[in-house]
Design an enzyme around this catalytic site. Structure first.
Site, PDB file in Angstrom:
ATOM      1  N   ARG A   7       0.851  -1.184   0.000  1.00 40.94           N
ATOM      2  CA  ARG A   7       0.000   0.000   0.000  1.00 40.94           C
ATOM      3  C   ARG A   7       0.892   1.240   0.000  1.00 40.94           C
ATOM      4  O   ARG A   7       2.072   1.182   0.320  1.00 40.94           O
ATOM      5  CB  ARG A   7      -0.909  -0.004   1.232  1.00 40.94           C
ATOM      6  CG  ARG A   7      -1.904  -1.154   1.249  1.00 40.94           C
ATOM      7  CD  ARG A   7      -2.515  -1.342   2.634  1.00 40.94           C
ATOM      8  NE  ARG A   7      -3.057  -0.092   3.145  1.00 40.94           N
ATOM      9  CZ  ARG A   7      -3.156   0.211   4.439  1.00 40.94           C
ATOM     10  NH1 ARG A   7      -2.728  -0.627   5.368  1.00 40.94           N
ATOM     11  NH2 ARG A   7      -3.688   1.357   4.808  1.00 40.94           N
ATOM     12  N   SER A   9       0.601   4.049   1.866  1.00 34.60           N
ATOM     13  CA  SER A   9       0.742   4.820   3.098  1.00 34.60           C
ATOM     14  C   SER A   9       2.178   4.767   3.615  1.00 34.60           C
ATOM     15  O   SER A   9       2.949   3.841   3.302  1.00 34.60           O
ATOM     16  CB  SER A   9      -0.216   4.288   4.175  1.00 34.60           C
ATOM     17  OG  SER A   9       0.256   3.056   4.692  1.00 34.60           O
ATOM     18  N   LYS A  76      -2.658  -8.151  11.559  1.00 34.56           N
ATOM     19  CA  LYS A  76      -3.964  -7.904  12.171  1.00 34.56           C
ATOM     20  C   LYS A  76      -5.014  -7.508  11.132  1.00 34.56           C
ATOM     21  O   LYS A  76      -6.207  -7.588  11.404  1.00 34.56           O
ATOM     22  CB  LYS A  76      -3.864  -6.833  13.258  1.00 34.56           C
ATOM     23  CG  LYS A  76      -3.580  -5.428  12.779  1.00 34.56           C
ATOM     24  CD  LYS A  76      -3.469  -4.475  13.955  1.00 34.56           C
ATOM     25  CE  LYS A  76      -3.183  -3.052  13.509  1.00 34.56           C
ATOM     26  NZ  LYS A  76      -4.288  -2.430  12.772  1.00 34.56           N
ATOM     27  N   ASP A  77      -4.581  -7.095   9.932  1.00 30.54           N
ATOM     28  CA  ASP A  77      -5.517  -6.738   8.865  1.00 30.54           C
ATOM     29  C   ASP A  77      -5.835  -7.913   7.942  1.00 30.54           C
ATOM     30  O   ASP A  77      -6.711  -7.804   7.084  1.00 30.54           O
ATOM     31  CB  ASP A  77      -4.947  -5.601   8.007  1.00 30.54           C
ATOM     32  CG  ASP A  77      -4.791  -4.301   8.773  1.00 30.54           C
ATOM     33  OD1 ASP A  77      -5.579  -4.078   9.706  1.00 30.54           O
ATOM     34  OD2 ASP A  77      -3.889  -3.513   8.432  1.00 30.54           O
ATOM     35  N   ARG A 124     -12.584  -2.858  19.335  1.00 33.59           N
ATOM     36  CA  ARG A 124     -11.876  -3.526  20.437  1.00 33.59           C
ATOM     37  C   ARG A 124     -11.386  -2.511  21.461  1.00 33.59           C
ATOM     38  O   ARG A 124     -11.605  -2.674  22.676  1.00 33.59           O
ATOM     39  CB  ARG A 124     -10.686  -4.314  19.871  1.00 33.59           C
ATOM     40  CG  ARG A 124      -9.715  -4.825  20.927  1.00 33.59           C
ATOM     41  CD  ARG A 124      -8.466  -5.432  20.281  1.00 33.59           C
ATOM     42  NE  ARG A 124      -7.760  -4.461  19.458  1.00 33.59           N
ATOM     43  CZ  ARG A 124      -6.847  -3.603  19.909  1.00 33.59           C
ATOM     44  NH1 ARG A 124      -6.550  -3.569  21.199  1.00 33.59           N
ATOM     45  NH2 ARG A 124      -6.241  -2.757  19.105  1.00 33.59           N
ATOM     46  N   ARG A 142     -10.605   7.675  11.426  1.00 32.40           N
ATOM     47  CA  ARG A 142      -9.917   6.894  10.406  1.00 32.40           C
ATOM     48  C   ARG A 142      -8.784   7.747   9.868  1.00 32.40           C
ATOM     49  O   ARG A 142      -8.707   8.933  10.120  1.00 32.40           O
ATOM     50  CB  ARG A 142     -10.877   6.529   9.258  1.00 32.40           C
ATOM     51  CG  ARG A 142     -11.872   5.418   9.559  1.00 32.40           C
ATOM     52  CD  ARG A 142     -11.260   4.030   9.544  1.00 32.40           C
ATOM     53  NE  ARG A 142     -10.361   3.782   8.421  1.00 32.40           N
ATOM     54  CZ  ARG A 142     -10.738   3.447   7.190  1.00 32.40           C
ATOM     55  NH1 ARG A 142     -12.031   3.342   6.904  1.00 32.40           N
ATOM     56  NH2 ARG A 142      -9.845   3.225   6.242  1.00 32.40           N
ATOM     57  N   VAL A 145      -1.398   7.499  10.319  1.00 30.26           N
ATOM     58  CA  VAL A 145      -0.849   7.907  11.617  1.00 30.26           C
ATOM     59  C   VAL A 145      -0.757   9.427  11.723  1.00 30.26           C
ATOM     60  O   VAL A 145      -1.126  10.018  12.752  1.00 30.26           O
ATOM     61  CB  VAL A 145       0.534   7.253  11.831  1.00 30.26           C
ATOM     62  CG1 VAL A 145       1.231   7.856  13.048  1.00 30.26           C
ATOM     63  CG2 VAL A 145       0.388   5.744  12.004  1.00 30.26           C
ATOM     64  N   ARG A 148      -4.162  11.007  12.367  1.00 31.54           N
ATOM     65  CA  ARG A 148      -4.698  10.745  13.709  1.00 31.54           C
ATOM     66  C   ARG A 148      -3.982  11.580  14.778  1.00 31.54           C
ATOM     67  O   ARG A 148      -4.617  12.174  15.644  1.00 31.54           O
ATOM     68  CB  ARG A 148      -4.587   9.254  14.025  1.00 31.54           C
ATOM     69  CG  ARG A 148      -5.425   8.399  13.079  1.00 31.54           C
ATOM     70  CD  ARG A 148      -5.362   6.928  13.443  1.00 31.54           C
ATOM     71  NE  ARG A 148      -6.035   6.113  12.439  1.00 31.54           N
ATOM     72  CZ  ARG A 148      -6.661   4.978  12.683  1.00 31.54           C
ATOM     73  NH1 ARG A 148      -6.719   4.520  13.924  1.00 31.54           N
ATOM     74  NH2 ARG A 148      -7.246   4.293  11.726  1.00 31.54           N
ATOM     75  N   CYS A 235     -11.766  -8.669  11.873  1.00 29.51           N
ATOM     76  CA  CYS A 235     -10.753  -7.858  12.541  1.00 29.51           C
ATOM     77  C   CYS A 235     -11.317  -6.561  13.098  1.00 29.51           C
ATOM     78  O   CYS A 235     -10.632  -5.842  13.812  1.00 29.51           O
ATOM     79  CB  CYS A 235      -9.591  -7.577  11.594  1.00 29.51           C
ATOM     80  SG  CYS A 235     -10.035  -6.567  10.169  1.00 29.51           S
TER      81      CYS A 235
END
Length: 293
Positions: A7, A9, A76-77, A124, A142, A145, A148, A235
């Protein structure tokens, strides 16, 4: 030449570059191939755009079309359901799997005032933070980094919760104001680990990836992801899991902690089992969590 799909990012590129550098150190030529995924272009809440797989489907399509040879995923994705023709050829040594707080004025979680506005896009994290009873106001966010953390530095939020591994790979750990104890917030299954996916019949690539494999990390994340799969949770579900290889009375064993968010709070359990059967351990703990409902 190994074509590595990633990706665009900053974090995904950093992770891909980390793997590319390891392969180059082993004598392989590697080319990075940028791929745009649904999760990159659609910033709606994860639950609305499908949750599981929104960051990986385009990479998998490129693998199946022979446009790339390997894809680097945040584990985790990665959906727990396997795709015919593809395999996770290597899981390298895991980064620190814990979550972190990035808060204004260097504050820790306990120092945030009642009603403090805390951002996270994770069901979670919401479930576990609410279970702490700190009176925080949790809001969905969303973005990458930078986006956010900027919500905190611009004063729009008091804090955000992020994965420590991502900040470590970006060289931004100095912005962390607290690393959260898993007793408070249990990480997502597979958090901190990378999965390097390739075509199952590509023996040359599988041989190239073999030196990057870390058996202890694979055992741990296999137990975590099997627990999630047995719970039939994607997830984006409020499921936390963390497994570690520890020294038991009769040698190494696998210790797994699991948590499941419910309307009445968070249910937490732990179990241990042999390192060579992480699937059975994940199934057993998931079933125990379900029985306690």
């Amino acid at each position: 030449m190994i074509r590595l799909g990633t990706r665009r990012s900053a974090l995904a590129t950093a992770q891909a570059t980390l793997v590319a550098d390891q392969l180059r150190a082993l004598g392989h030529e590697v080319e990075l191939v940028p791929i745009v995924t649904t999760g990159d272009v659609n910033l709606a809440p994860m639950q609305q755009i499908g949750g599981t797989g929104v960051f990986v489907s385009a990479l998998r399509d490129a693998l199946m079309a022979h446009e790339i040879d390997i894809a680097v995923h945040s584990l985790k994705d990665l959906p727990t359901i396997p795709v015919e023709g593809l395999t996770v050829g290597a899981i390298p040594v895991r980064e620190d799997p814990r979550d972190v707080l990035v808060a204004r004025d260097g504050l820790t979680l306990g120092e945030l005032q009642t009603g403090a506005l805390v951002g996270t896009g994770s069901a979670r994290r919401v479930a576990m933070l609410e279970a702490l009873g700190l009176g925080l106001e949790l809001t969905g966010i969303r973005g990458n980094v930078d986006t956010r953390i900027k919500l905190v530095t611009d004063g729009k939020l008091d804090a955000v919760v992020l994965a420590r591994a991502g900040l470590s790979r970006l060289g931004r750990l100095d912005e962390v104001t607290e690393t959260l104890d898993p007793i408070q917030v249990l990480p997502a299954p597979g958090q901190g680990a990378l999965g390097i996916e390739c075509r199952a019949d590509d023996t040359d690539v599988l041989a190239a990836l073999a030196p990057l494999e870390d058996p202890a990390t694979r055992a741990a994340v296999t137990a975590e992801r099997q627990m999630m799969a047995t719970l039939e949770a994607g997830c984006s579900a409020p499921v936390g899991a963390l497994a570690e290889v520890v020294e038991g009375e009769d040698g190494p064993e696998l210790w797994l902690r699991g948590a499941l968010g419910q309307d009445d709070g968070v249910r937490r359990l732990s179990a241990n089992g042999p390192v060579d059967d992480p699937v059975a351990l994940g199934i057993a703990l998931a079933n125990e969590l379900l029985e306690r409902e």
